[in-house]
Design a protein around this motif. Sequence first.
Motif, PDB file in Angstrom:
ATOM      1  N   ASN A 421       0.817  -1.206   0.000  1.00  0.00           N
ATOM      2  CA  ASN A 421       0.000   0.000   0.000  1.00  0.00           C
ATOM      3  C   ASN A 421       0.860   1.270   0.000  1.00  0.00           C
ATOM      4  O   ASN A 421       0.952   1.989   0.994  1.00  0.00           O
ATOM      5  CB  ASN A 421      -0.958   0.013   1.197  1.00  0.00           C
ATOM      6  N   VAL A 422       1.465   1.532  -1.145  1.00  0.00           N
ATOM      7  CA  VAL A 422       2.301   2.717  -1.344  1.00  0.00           C
ATOM      8  C   VAL A 422       1.670   3.570  -2.442  1.00  0.00           C
ATOM      9  O   VAL A 422       1.341   3.069  -3.524  1.00  0.00           O
ATOM     10  CB  VAL A 422       3.737   2.328  -1.748  1.00  0.00           C
ATOM     11  N   HIS A 423       1.507   4.854  -2.170  1.00  0.00           N
ATOM     12  CA  HIS A 423       0.916   5.761  -3.149  1.00  0.00           C
ATOM     13  C   HIS A 423       1.792   7.010  -3.240  1.00  0.00           C
ATOM     14  O   HIS A 423       1.942   7.745  -2.268  1.00  0.00           O
ATOM     15  CB  HIS A 423      -0.504   6.139  -2.733  1.00  0.00           C
ATOM     16  N   VAL A 424       2.360   7.225  -4.418  1.00  0.00           N
ATOM     17  CA  VAL A 424       3.219   8.385  -4.670  1.00  0.00           C
ATOM     18  C   VAL A 424       2.592   9.197  -5.789  1.00  0.00           C
ATOM     19  O   VAL A 424       2.303   8.654  -6.864  1.00  0.00           O
ATOM     20  CB  VAL A 424       4.645   7.943  -5.071  1.00  0.00           C
ATOM     21  N   LYS A 425       2.384  10.494  -5.570  1.00  0.00           N
ATOM     22  CA  LYS A 425       1.759  11.312  -6.609  1.00  0.00           C
ATOM     23  C   LYS A 425       2.301  12.740  -6.576  1.00  0.00           C
ATOM     24  O   LYS A 425       2.856  13.195  -5.580  1.00  0.00           O
ATOM     25  CB  LYS A 425       0.241  11.322  -6.449  1.00  0.00           C
ATOM     26  N   ASN A 426       2.133  13.422  -7.708  1.00  0.00           N
ATOM     27  CA  ASN A 426       2.499  14.824  -7.862  1.00  0.00           C
ATOM     28  C   ASN A 426       3.994  15.050  -7.618  1.00  0.00           C
ATOM     29  O   ASN A 426       4.412  15.643  -6.630  1.00  0.00           O
ATOM     30  CB  ASN A 426       1.655  15.713  -6.942  1.00  0.00           C
ATOM     31  N   VAL A 427       4.774  14.553  -8.545  1.00  0.00           N
ATOM     32  CA  VAL A 427       6.238  14.622  -8.468  1.00  0.00           C
ATOM     33  C   VAL A 427       6.757  15.323  -9.720  1.00  0.00           C
ATOM     34  O   VAL A 427       6.347  15.007 -10.835  1.00  0.00           O
ATOM     35  CB  VAL A 427       6.849  13.209  -8.379  1.00  0.00           C
ATOM     36  N   GLY A 447       0.684  -3.640  -4.236  1.00  0.00           N
ATOM     37  CA  GLY A 447      -0.152  -2.458  -4.125  1.00  0.00           C
ATOM     38  C   GLY A 447       0.624  -1.167  -4.156  1.00  0.00           C
ATOM     39  O   GLY A 447       0.717  -0.472  -3.139  1.00  0.00           O
ATOM     40  N   VAL A 448       1.179  -0.832  -5.311  1.00  0.00           N
ATOM     41  CA  VAL A 448       1.967   0.393  -5.473  1.00  0.00           C
ATOM     42  C   VAL A 448       1.364   1.215  -6.595  1.00  0.00           C
ATOM     43  O   VAL A 448       1.084   0.698  -7.681  1.00  0.00           O
ATOM     44  CB  VAL A 448       3.443   0.080  -5.792  1.00  0.00           C
ATOM     45  N   THR A 449       1.168   2.503  -6.341  1.00  0.00           N
ATOM     46  CA  THR A 449       0.727   3.438  -7.375  1.00  0.00           C
ATOM     47  C   THR A 449       1.688   4.604  -7.452  1.00  0.00           C
ATOM     48  O   THR A 449       1.974   5.254  -6.440  1.00  0.00           O
ATOM     49  CB  THR A 449      -0.686   3.970  -7.077  1.00  0.00           C
ATOM     50  N   TYR A 450       2.232   4.829  -8.657  1.00  0.00           N
ATOM     51  CA  TYR A 450       2.989   6.038  -8.974  1.00  0.00           C
ATOM     52  C   TYR A 450       2.134   6.814  -9.978  1.00  0.00           C
ATOM     53  O   TYR A 450       1.814   6.295 -11.053  1.00  0.00           O
ATOM     54  CB  TYR A 450       4.322   5.709  -9.632  1.00  0.00           C
ATOM     55  N   THR A 489       0.452   0.097 -10.361  1.00  0.00           N
ATOM     56  CA  THR A 489      -0.143   1.044 -11.301  1.00  0.00           C
ATOM     57  C   THR A 489       0.820   2.190 -11.558  1.00  0.00           C
ATOM     58  O   THR A 489       1.290   2.830 -10.606  1.00  0.00           O
ATOM     59  CB  THR A 489      -1.474   1.599 -10.763  1.00  0.00           C
ATOM     60  N   ILE A 490       1.113   2.429 -12.822  1.00  0.00           N
ATOM     61  CA  ILE A 490       1.910   3.579 -13.255  1.00  0.00           C
ATOM     62  C   ILE A 490       0.974   4.446 -14.085  1.00  0.00           C
ATOM     63  O   ILE A 490       0.564   4.062 -15.177  1.00  0.00           O
ATOM     64  CB  ILE A 490       3.129   3.142 -14.092  1.00  0.00           C
TER      65      ILE A 490
END
Length: 632
Positions: A421-427, A447-450, A489-490
């Motif tokens: 459960n990692v969510h990275v956004k707005n980079v 469960g990773v979203t970039y 998810t990319i």
Amino acid sequence: MLFMGAFAMLLFTDVKADSRLINKLDIWDIWTYNYNASHWIEQANLHAGTQMYGDAPQITISSLPATLEGADWIQTAYGSKAFSQSKLATFELAGDADVFIVHNRKIDKKPDWLKSYNKLSEKVENSTGEIFDVYKRSFKRNDKVSLGSNGSMDHSMYSVAVKPIGNPPALPKPTGKIYDIVKFGAKGDNQTVNTVAIQKAIDACTADGGGSVYIHDGIYVTGTLELKDNVTLFVQAGSILRASSNHADYPQKICAFKYYRGNEHYQLIYAEGKKNIGITGGGIIDGFSHGDNWPWRGKSNEHERPRLIRMVQCTAVNVRDITLIRPANWTQLYEACDNVKLINVRVRAYTGQHNQDGIDISSCNGVEVKNFYAMTGDDAICLKAMSQKPTENIFVDGVVARYANCNAVKIGTETHGDVKNVHVKNVVANTRYSIAIEAVDGSNIDGVTYENILLTSCSSPLFIRAGDRGRTYEGGPKKAPVGSIKNVTIRNVRNTDIGYVDMRNGPGVGAAIGGIPDSKIENLLIEDCDFLFYGSIQDTTLIYTAPPENRDKYPEFNIYGTCPAYGLYLRHVDNVTLKNVSIRSKNPDVRPAIVMDDVDKYNFSNLNCEEFPMTQPAPIWHKQKDNPKRVK
């Protein structure tokens, strides 16, 4: 495509940092092997006798007009005199102010940007006998001040001073119980080592039930400090907590918790098993590492060089509104901590020293990173799991990496526990390498979203790797098992330029997305993305020759060497979806845009893959198909 052209400019509206008048200092004088930007230091109390440049301790200010005494100022880098582009730095003003540029008199042709300033009759002199004229311009609160080039690389760099017009804005101050380090004997003279005095203040604070340890009005040198329960270290804007350059001031802090790198015992600020601790105030914590040769030497010797911040098994950690610069190792490591908030943190950590990551988060649960600005000698943000405790529930929102010498955002490599459960956004990032997801030491990444990532330059826009290095640690399994990567998810990732890779296989590497035969990457979605690759390869043998598996090698974006595809090389992947994806090449290339090798269940829709007259065998090719036709 969903790219927001303005979101990068909106990330730091809440930052409270730097000095009374100087906010959001941003420097563009940084690229591979150029370390100048990390030596720009905003601070208070300009005075005669102080060091003029952050990277030249031998040059001091010998005389200063009364007009500038006590001003907020920016200690620039001597090396920045060679910068020749139009925009060198910017900062914003917290109040109405006069901005002064102290510019070398010997530079006859003044740069154009300085023409809007008025020349005064005052002068400044430094310890080498150089004379600087003083130029002034008035600005309003919240104005952005732009600084340009020095105008000559043959003469010393300018400095910047700021003084208020009318009443200055109030400095941030701690609330609740306050433990002023000056009352415990600390001296902010940039010479006295204040470790004992500051630690006494910390100990008194925790003994009384907690509060703020107040660091203000000066530059305070210290060795290792240990934070305690319910203590916030408050470094006030304009002040600096500076690391001692004497290794004897860093006693070993041996933690009981077993994890990989648990034997690296030197830190500037340390806490283990503590709760309700924090660092804030708007000021600067300076690791005082000027480069690979001074004062901390070496490569592959992380056990000898102090990290700036290391917290182990702590709960309720709050680090916000602080600038961290020039670490001798990782800037900040949070290991096995719960409920961590890293808000409005700025890092300038690229001085030529090795391992200068911006943030390292390992085996933590419940971490929020928001509004993070970084320039780093290694990864800007690195997620690990260096124990069997999983890294989970990690949320990153708002990153500007002015320059990352390795990856902008990376999961790996030291992933022994699971990552979930990692969510990275707005980079927004200028990165030498890529954005990466890696599991090679037994971790199950699930469960990773970039998403919403703009890379202004990179070597490869994406790297995903499941391997079998199998490295372990004291207290861990004898050999780490084979891990896995699934449910990734990319989304909305774009790179506007691609660099010629001066190392790691040269140009045209491509993007490796690969598992191994016994650990395929599962359930990968790439959508709404626009990838630009370097291309330029004309050797057709690279298309038809299977790269080595390298299952036990260190995972880097060139894990397969030059890929069979100029774009995406998908290898050992089960269930991949590409939707609304554009793949382009900066230079003509003979290879396909996409090559699939041992890929099961793929679903492609609305792809735009650039091809060239020499492209073979097809723009999109599945290697296990007998007839190499275009894949629909």
